[in-house]
Design an enzyme around this catalytic site. Structure first.
Site, PDB file in Angstrom:
ATOM      1  N   LYS A 132     106.908  79.078  35.547  1.00  0.00           N
ATOM      2  CA  LYS A 132     106.750  78.585  34.206  1.00  0.00           C
ATOM      3  C   LYS A 132     108.087  78.042  33.751  1.00  0.00           C
ATOM      4  CE  LYS A 132     103.221  77.728  32.257  1.00  0.00           C
ATOM      5  NZ  LYS A 132     102.202  76.799  32.358  1.00  0.00           N
TER       6      LYS A 132
ATOM      7  N   PHE B 237      90.018  77.423  30.246  1.00  0.00           N
ATOM      8  CA  PHE B 237      89.686  78.060  28.811  1.00  0.00           C
ATOM      9  C   PHE B 237      90.287  77.070  27.845  1.00  0.00           C
ATOM     10  CE2 PHE B 237      91.266  81.555  26.035  1.00  0.00           C
ATOM     11  CZ  PHE B 237      90.113  81.427  25.107  1.00  0.00           C
TER      12      PHE B 237
END
Length: 373
Positions: free
Chosen positions: A159, A14
């Site tokens: 992350k 995306f």
């Protein structure tokens, strides 16, 4: 700025697709190298259209394939690393998420050092900062406040550790004696045309008589339109190559958002879709505290069953916290160091996303008509 080249990982995603489109407009850019696990024919067609603007090289490979990454980095000036396993629902095995997000990033940093790539930009997430409790309010937080997630959830954890690795690598010596410069962009919820989250939300709503069923009415979040998120990456790439700007950017992380009003996930989805008759589900929802402790119960059941059965709970405490916290950040530091200003206004972003949602509604109607025949 002299001629340069850029590798984008997660190039079929995306965000990655929007970054590539913007990079293709950069005058001094000689090549965009795109890396993704598997491009669809439509992806390839869209990339081929950019060949008239700059050289676009399409590579398919795994972020965990160190040899593939070494080849992909050869002759590259800048790496923009967006590839990630994004999962807050527990749908992907924990180790898979950690391998892709952490080990993949470490492999890519090693490849950059070996291939003498001087600039590395990491697409991080606000999840590395929390929220740690739905009871704690963080409004217009800044980088100086040093918020850090304490969750062991694989996405937030991986992350966070990957971002630490990227920032720690700043100043590393390259194989030719040069220096690696890095930075990280902490992104909030990204919306816009082709957002899988919004597409899935609309699909469920359309199958539920137009009711948007959510559990985040108490949250207040920062969000960012996908083109603005992509633009921040382009500015970071420019900045780390600019001798005047680079010293202030090296080894830094930045919160990125735009002028989208701070609101709940539910309210954002409703605002973007209300022109098409979709509306929020006003039925009774359990209190957040009850959901939180029920999430704890589900986690306990999952843990007890683990030796004999891999039970994935429908939600957990981390997800309840994510969906029900006041957790917003300022992008002033990105304005100061990167020269970041949103390219697309909230009004334009809302209009474009709403038009796309309208096309989803029409597709749904067409599907119903076909089934009725």
């Amino acid at each position: 700025m002299p001629a340069w080249s850029c590798l984008v990982t997660g190039a079929g995603g995306f965000l990655g697709q929007r970054i590539i489109r913007m990079l293709a407009q950069e005058k001094e850019l000689q090549e965009v190298r795109t890396l993704f696990r598997s491009f669809t024919p439509k992806h390839r067609e869209e990339l081929s259209k950019l060949q008239t603007k700059t050289k676009v090289t399409v590579l398919e490979g795994d972020i965990l394939d160190a040899q593939c990454l070494r080849r992909a980095c050869q002759g590259i000036s800048v790496v923009i690393h967006t590839a990630a396993a994004i999962d807050v629902f527990g749908a992907i095995p924990r180790q898979t998420v950690i391998d892709i997000n952490l080990k993949g990033t470490q492999h890519l940093l090693d490849a950059c050092i070996g291939a003498r790539v001087p600039v590395f930009i990491y697409s991080s997430s606000v999840a590395v900062a929390g929220p740690n409790s739905y009871k704690v309010i963080i409004q217009n937080g800044s980088e100086e406040e040093n918020h850090e997630s304490t969750w062991s959830d694989p996405y937030a954890y991986s992350k966070k550790m990957a971002e630490k690795a990227v920032l720690a690598a700043n100043g590393s010596t390259l194989k030719d004696g040069g220096t690696l410069h890095t930075c990280a962009l902490r992104l909030p919820f990204i919306y816009g045309e082709k957002s899988k989250f919004i597409s899935d939300t609309m699909d469920r709503a359309l199958k539920n008589n137009g009711l948007i069923n959510g559990f985040s009415r108490f949250s207040v979040i920062s969000s960012v339109y996908v083109n603005n998120a992509a633009w921040a990456h382009v500015l970071a790439a420019r900045g780390l190559q600019d001798p005047k700007k680079s010293p202030n950017i090296q080894g830094q992380f930045y919160y990125i958002s735009d002028d989208t009003p701070h609101q709940s996930y539910d309210d954002l989805c409703y605002t973007l879709s209300k022109d098409w008759g979709l509306r929020p589900d006003s039925s009774w929802k359990p209190p957040v505290a009850l959901l939180y402790w029920f999430g704890f119960l589900l986690e306990t059941v999952s843990f007890l069953l683990r030796p004999v059965y891999n039970y994935q709970p429908p939600f957990n405490r981390h997800l309840v916290t994510l969906l029900n916290s006041v957790f917003t950040f300022s992008y002033k530091k990105a304005q100061r160091d990167l020269g970041y200003e949103p390219l697309v206004s909230w009004e334009e972003a809302r209009e474009k996303t709403s038009e796309w949602i309208g096309s989803l509604v029409e597709q749904h109607k067409g599907t119903l008509n076909i089934k009725a025949q």
